[in-house]
Structure formats: structure tokens, C-alpha cells
Design an enzyme around this catalytic site. Structure first.
Site, PDB file in Angstrom:
ATOM      1  CE  LYS A  79     -16.167 -18.258 -17.755  1.00  0.00           C
ATOM      2  NZ  LYS A  79     -17.618 -18.207 -18.013  1.00  0.00           N
ATOM      3  CB  SER A 154     -18.567 -14.543 -17.981  1.00  0.00           C
ATOM      4  OG  SER A 154     -18.935 -15.919 -17.891  1.00  0.00           O
ATOM      5  CB  SER A 178     -21.314 -17.006 -19.999  1.00  0.00           C
ATOM      6  OG  SER A 178     -21.897 -15.926 -19.321  1.00  0.00           O
TER       7      SER A 178
END
Length: 486
Positions: A79, A154, A178
Site C-alpha cells: 500500500k 482505503s 480499511s
């Protein structure tokens, strides 16, 4: 079939017996990304040269013989709020559009030690603020199951890349859900460890008392292997816990006989899609057939979780993002009139609307005259929410419910309605506020879209969470479903 549809242990055996090379795995990843990512948008940066060089070096090690670790040679995505030395890390924000870190995050260092291969950086909501991956400054991510729907956020890029077979596993971060929510939307496995189990060193902070890094994989066994590699104390992280790390794979026995499960009525009440509720109840029947028992319970302060979370997370974000001022790194506005004007213009140009919204909310909650009424009160309610879990775990081994109240919604459907968007995290936020571990696993479909089952455990009892998740997975096979993405 993608090579990445194989279990981690199966890929490992092929590498160990020289039936497959690391270079082949890496090329498979880049070919898959080339063929699919124009439609999905999961990657923001690719590590093509570095990954290919590392693959060649690892192939030499294979030729030399000897036993290798289970993550050896496996392509992984990271990420984009987890810093990677020399590989651009933007947090999905214009503010860091040209930011190339000079060090690796602790989890990246651990993956290097395990000799996995970093393929690239994954798209995300800007500074991890969002639940749909529509807030990235560099384009939306699309759900591989339906390209007109969101992948969740996210960590939407992290979940979508695994679901699409672009990488073998990925790392995401979970502040209010998330990792778990996008895993549910994309039909993969997402684990949020206990707060403090995995080092946050090198994770660009959103809300420091909530943020936690965890794995996204295709099955529970792989999740246990990745967690084994990244868990552990780190003296560079003041919130890192000094606890013994067990062998998580040893817990995957398939035996849940006698396990006591609590099912919060608040997680199956108003606002929960009827099909999602039905999938959860069907999952509970599977546990009954395996010898576990379940009862309805109450977590009475759940109704205050959303307000509590957004006050606390936004307050911490307001403080953490103060460092992005146009002076030290990131966007710097041209021709400011003075220093204050530099701050104002740089932040106005660099931050997107959702980040600005949360900074303003957090700054207000922390301001003189409002601190006691909002921030302090939210901290007190957080204690009550944690107490709900503590009391439930006095009687039950696990808490089970849906990961998200609905399947993935359509792109654009909620982006203009922040309050509705925030309510999508109603089942995941209380877990984050309590700091306990939870995993989302596929438990069926609703209108052709994946549904996630959330299994919540006691602090640092990831072993029981993984055991229960693996037992369900081995009896059903929902995790083996793949999106029809050519």
C-alpha cells in the site's frame, strides 16, 4: 488460471523442487498487471527493474539448493502509505507526488528478510481517508468483480490487486476498517492484527492510536504465513507491543469444537442488507455443524462508534498532517507572499477535499473551548466501547458478524454524501477503537457480489481468529471464487 490462484505452500513447493522460477512468478505478475490494470487502477508505481534483478538473484539461490522460507520469491504489493526506499510513496496525494523515501518501513524490511519480491505500490484513498478508493489524487480503483463498483477503501488497491491475481499477497493499513472492508468487497481475506502487534514504523500516519498494518491474501493459511513474517516488537515504534509471537500456522487445525461465539444484535439490525444478514446466519450454521456454539449478545455502545471514531481519527489526522506544510517536503506553492501564505497555498493545492474535511473537523474538535466537549468526550466513549468487548470476551471466545452492511456499491453513488459513506464502516470501526484483532473472509454472495464475514478475537489472540476462519474456509470454499476478469 493464474499462478497466484495456487496456495502459498503449493507455490513454495514448486519453487523448492525447481518446477518454477522466481523470474517466472515476477514476469507473471507484470504480465497480469499489464493486461488488467488499465481497467482496475490498482498500481501507482511499479518496481520493474528492482523486482527483476531480485528475481534473478533468488533464482541463483534456488539453483544452489537448500530450504527456503515460505515467502521466498513471492510477488507482493505494498500500500502506498508504507514507505519503500527509492520506490515512490505518495499516499495517493498530490502533496507527495514526487516523494521517494530514503528508508524502508519495518514491515518492508521484514518482507525483504523473508525474500519476497516487491512488485509495486498500490493505490489508496488519499492519506488513507476514505472507504471507496475514490479519494485518490491519481484515479479511482475499480472492483474486479464489477468494474462499475468500488473495491472499498482505503486499501482498495491492495484488495483489488489480490482479487485480480496481479500479486500473490499485499499489505494494507487499517484505521477504521480499511483492510477488512475492501477485502469483503473484493472477495479476499483481510486481517487487521491487534494494535501493536505489527510495527507502524514507516507507515505514514493517519490516526496513530488506530492505524495498523496487515495482510490481504486469497486464503486464511496464506494470511497466517504473512502475519508470521511481519509481526513482532520494534523498538522504533513506541506503540509496538512486547509479546511472544506464536506459530500462527499451528492453529490451523480445523477444530472449533466447543468454541463460544457471540453475535452482536447491533451488527445484524437496521441498515444491514437482508442478503448479507442471511449469509452471516448461514455461516453460523456451519460453525454449529463443526461443534461451536453461538448466542446473540449486545455491544450497547456501538451506536456511538461512528461519531467517536471520526472525532478521534480526524483530531489525530489534524495533528499528524500538520507536518505537510510546503517547507520540508512535498508540494510547495509558487510565489507565496509570506510564510503563512506558503502554508495556506501549499496545503490548499496539495490536499484533496476529504483530507481537508477531516483536518477541519479534527482542528475544530481540538480547539480551545471545544476540546472537552468533543475530543475528551470521544475518548471517554472509546473506553466504554472497549469495555463492551472486554465484557463480551469474558464469556465468549470470538465475536462474529458481517464485515460491511452491504456488498460493494457503485462508483459515484456515495462520494458526494460523506455521512452515508462513513456508515459503511459501522461493523469495523468498533473493533478498531477497541484495538482487538479481526479478519474478514468470504462467506458467499449477494446479487453476484462477495460478502465478508468478520471474525473478532481477544487482544493478541490472532491464533483463535485464524483457527476459526480457516475452519469455515475449509468447509465452504467461497475463497476459491474468482472474478470473471479476463
Amino acid at each position: 488460471m493464474s499462478l497466484f490462484d495456487l496456495k502459498l505452500s503449493e507455490v513454495h513447493n514448486r519453487l523448492q523442487h525447481k518446477q518454477l522460477s522466481v523470474s517466472e512468478l515476477v514476469e507473471h505478475a507484470f504480465e497480469r498487471i499489464s493486461g488488467t490494470d488499465e481497467r482496475i487502477g490498482a498500481f501507482l508505481a511499479l518496481n520493474e527493474e528492482g523486482a527483476r534483478e531480485q528475481a534473478k538473484a533468488l533464482d541463483v539461490q534456488i539453483a544452489d539448493g537448500g530450504e527456503r522460507g515460505l515467502l521466498f520469491g513471492l510477488p507482493a504489493g505494498i500500500k502506498d502509505n508504507i514507505v519503500t526506499e527509492g520506490l515512490r510513496t505518495t499516499c495517493g496525494s498530490k502533496f507527495l507526488a514526487n516523494h521517494d523515501p530514503i528508508y524502508d518501513a519495518a514491515v518492508v524490511t521484514k518482507l525483504h528478510a523473508a525474500q519476497s519480491v516487491t512488485i509495486g505500490k498500490l493505490n489508496m484513498d488519499e492519506f488513507a481517508m476514505g472507504g471507496s478508493n475514490e479519494n485518490s489524487a491519481f484515479g479511482v480503483v475499480r472492483n474486479p468483480w464489477d468494474l462499475e463498483r468500488v473495491p472499498g477503501g482505503s486499501s482498495g488497491g491492495s484488495a483489488a490487486s489480490v482479487a485480480a491475481g496481479q500479486v500473490y499477497f499485499s499489505l494494507g493499513s487499517d484505521t477504521g476498517g480499511s483492510i477488512r472492508q475492501p477485502a469483503a468487497y473484493c472477495g479476499v481475506v483481510g486481517l487487521k492484527p491487534t494494535y501493536g502487534l505489527v510495527s507502524r514504523f514507516g507507515l505514514v500516519a493517519f490516526a496513530s492510536s488506530l492505524d495498523q498494518i496487515g495482510p490481504i491474501t486469497k486464503n486464511v493459511e496464506d494470511s497466517a504465513y504473512v502475519l508470521q513474517a511481519i509481526a513482532g516488537h520494534d523498538e522504533r515504534d513506541s506503540t509496538s507491543a512486547k509479546v511472544d509471537i506464536p506459530d500462527y500456522t499451528a492453529a490451523l487445525t480445523g477444530d472449533v469444537k466447543g468454541l463460544r461465539i457471540g453475535v452482536p444484535k447491533e451488527y445484524l439490525g437496521q441498515g444491514i442488507d437482508p442478503q448479507v444478514k442471511e449469509r452471516v446466519l448461514e455461516a453460523l450454521k456451519v460453525y454449529e455443524s463443526l461443534g461451536a456454539t453461538w448466542e446473540e449478545i449486545s455491544l450497547p455502545h456501538t451506536e456511538y462508534a461512528i461519531a467517536t471514531y471520526y472525532l478521534l481519527a480526524s483530531s489525530e489526522a489534524s495533528s499528524n498532517l500538520a507536518r505537510f506544510d510546503g517547507v520540508r517536503y512535498g508540494v510547495r506553492a509558487d510565489n507565496p507572499a509570506n510564510l503563512i501564505d506558503l502554508y495556506r497555498k501549499s496545503r490548499s493545492e496539495g490536499f484533496g477535499p476529504e483530507v481537508k474535511r477531516r483536518i477541519m473537523l479534527g482542528t475544530y474538535a481540538l480547539s480551545s473551548g471545544y476540546y472537552d466537549a468533543y475530543y475528551k468526550k470521544a475518548q471517554q466513549v472509546r473506553t466504554l466501547i472497549k469495555r463492551d468487548f472486554d465484557q463480551a470476551f469474558e464469556k465468549y471466545d470470538l465475536i462474529v458478524g458481517p464485515t460491511a452492511p452491504t456488498p460493494a456499491f457503485k462508483l459515484g453513488a456515495q462520494v458526494g454524501d460523506p455521512l452515508t459513506m462513513y456508515l459503511n464502516d459501522i461493523c469495523t470501526i468498533p473493533v478498531s477503537l477497541a484495538g482487538v484483532p479481526a479478519i474478514s473472509i468470504p462467506c458467499g454472495m449477494a446479487d453476484g457480489l462477495p460478502v465478508g464475514l468478520q471474525i473478532i478475537g481477544k487482544p493478541f489472540d490472532e491464533s483463535t481468529v485464524l483457527r476459526a476462519a480457516h475452519a469455515f474456509e475449509s468447509q465452504t470454499g467461497f475463497h476459491a471464487s474468482r472474478p470473471a476478469l479476463s
